[in-house]
Design a protein around this motif. Structure first.
Motif, short mmCIF file in Angstrom:
data_model
loop_
_atom_site.label_atom_id
_atom_site.label_comp_id
_atom_site.label_asym_id
_atom_site.label_seq_id
_atom_site.Cartn_x
_atom_site.Cartn_y
_atom_site.Cartn_z
N LYS A 17 -19.87 5.99 18.45
CA LYS A 17 -19.69 7.20 19.26
C LYS A 17 -18.47 7.98 18.79
O LYS A 17 -18.53 9.21 18.64
CB LYS A 17 -19.56 6.82 20.75
CG LYS A 17 -19.48 8.00 21.68
CD LYS A 17 -20.76 8.79 21.68
CE LYS A 17 -20.73 9.91 22.68
NZ LYS A 17 -21.83 10.84 22.47
N GLU A 18 -17.36 7.31 18.55
CA GLU A 18 -16.15 7.99 18.07
C GLU A 18 -16.38 8.59 16.67
O GLU A 18 -15.93 9.70 16.39
CB GLU A 18 -14.97 7.01 18.04
CG GLU A 18 -14.50 6.60 19.41
CD GLU A 18 -13.52 5.44 19.42
OE1 GLU A 18 -12.82 5.30 20.43
OE2 GLU A 18 -13.47 4.67 18.43
N SER A 20 -19.30 9.56 15.47
CA SER A 20 -20.20 10.71 15.61
C SER A 20 -19.47 11.93 16.18
O SER A 20 -19.73 13.06 15.76
CB SER A 20 -21.41 10.35 16.49
OG SER A 20 -21.04 10.16 17.84
N ASN A 21 -18.56 11.72 17.11
CA ASN A 21 -17.77 12.83 17.65
C ASN A 21 -16.94 13.49 16.55
O ASN A 21 -16.77 14.71 16.55
CB ASN A 21 -16.86 12.34 18.77
CG ASN A 21 -17.61 12.01 20.04
OD1 ASN A 21 -18.75 12.44 20.24
ND2 ASN A 21 -17.00 11.21 20.89
N CYS A 22 -16.45 12.69 15.63
CA CYS A 22 -15.62 13.20 14.53
C CYS A 22 -16.40 14.17 13.64
O CYS A 22 -15.86 15.16 13.17
CB CYS A 22 -15.10 12.02 13.72
SG CYS A 22 -14.63 12.41 12.04
N GLY A 24 -19.48 15.60 14.57
CA GLY A 24 -20.23 16.58 15.34
C GLY A 24 -21.73 16.37 15.37
O GLY A 24 -22.48 17.32 15.58
N SER A 26 -25.04 13.48 16.68
CA SER A 26 -25.31 12.47 17.70
C SER A 26 -24.95 11.08 17.19
O SER A 26 -24.93 10.82 15.99
CB SER A 26 -26.78 12.50 18.12
OG SER A 26 -27.58 11.84 17.14
N GLU A 27 -24.71 10.20 18.13
CA GLU A 27 -24.38 8.81 17.81
C GLU A 27 -25.51 8.14 17.04
O GLU A 27 -25.27 7.43 16.05
CB GLU A 27 -24.11 8.07 19.12
CG GLU A 27 -23.79 6.63 19.00
CD GLU A 27 -23.55 5.97 20.36
OE1 GLU A 27 -22.99 4.87 20.36
OE2 GLU A 27 -23.93 6.55 21.41
N THR A 30 -25.86 9.78 13.42
CA THR A 30 -24.71 9.39 12.61
C THR A 30 -24.84 7.95 12.14
O THR A 30 -24.65 7.64 10.96
CB THR A 30 -23.39 9.56 13.40
OG1 THR A 30 -23.25 10.94 13.76
CG2 THR A 30 -22.19 9.11 12.61
#
Length: 141
Positions: A17-18, A20-22, A24, A26-27, A30
């Motif tokens: 999750k972290e 994927s956030n980096c 941009g 989806s989890e 990614t």
């Protein structure tokens, strides 16, 4: 590539999750790209490379179009096998219900999203997998 990514993920003590956030995305997408099943753009791969301190070789490999799917084998990993089992047991039911609601066609795995969520339950936590694919009716000609 995947081994280098997993090693870097473990070393950094981060989550999908972290990661994927980096970049941009989806989890699920990614993670799929990091496991070699999808591709990232140059900028996405570079963001991932910076976040996990990956080599330029890994960053470049993330941009190569993959061959999708593990082949014709059925995984013996218990968690992965359960998805095969779900399809074996409920596949014909899903086909009937989808076609009853939508007509003769298929669900796209290209125009597709998937989310995995955890739902706490006193009887044991639940896994919720939501698949959302465009319906593609069969063409008549």
């Amino acid at each position: 590539m995947t081994e280098a990514i997993i090693t870097a993920k473990t070393k950094k003590k981060t989550t999908w999750k972290e990661i994927s956030n980096c970049i941009g995305l989806s989890e699920v997408f990614t993670t799929s790209a990091c496991l070699g099943q999808n591709t990232l753009s140059k900028s996405e791969a570079e963001k991932l490379g910076t976040f996990l301190d990956l080599s330029s070789e890994v960053v470049n490999t993330l941009q190569v179009f993959p061959t999708k799917g593990p082949g014709q084998e059925i995984s013996t990993d218990p968690l992965i096998y359960r998805f095969f089992e779900i399809c074996f047991v409920y596949g014909p039911t899903l086909k009937e219900v989808i076609q009853d609601k939508m007509g003769d066609g298929i669900m796209s795995a290209i125009d597709f999203t998937m989310n995995v969520d955890k739902v706490e339950d006193p009887k044991g936590d639940r896994v919720v997998v939501t698949m959302n694919g465009k319906f593609l009716p069969y063409k008549k000609w």
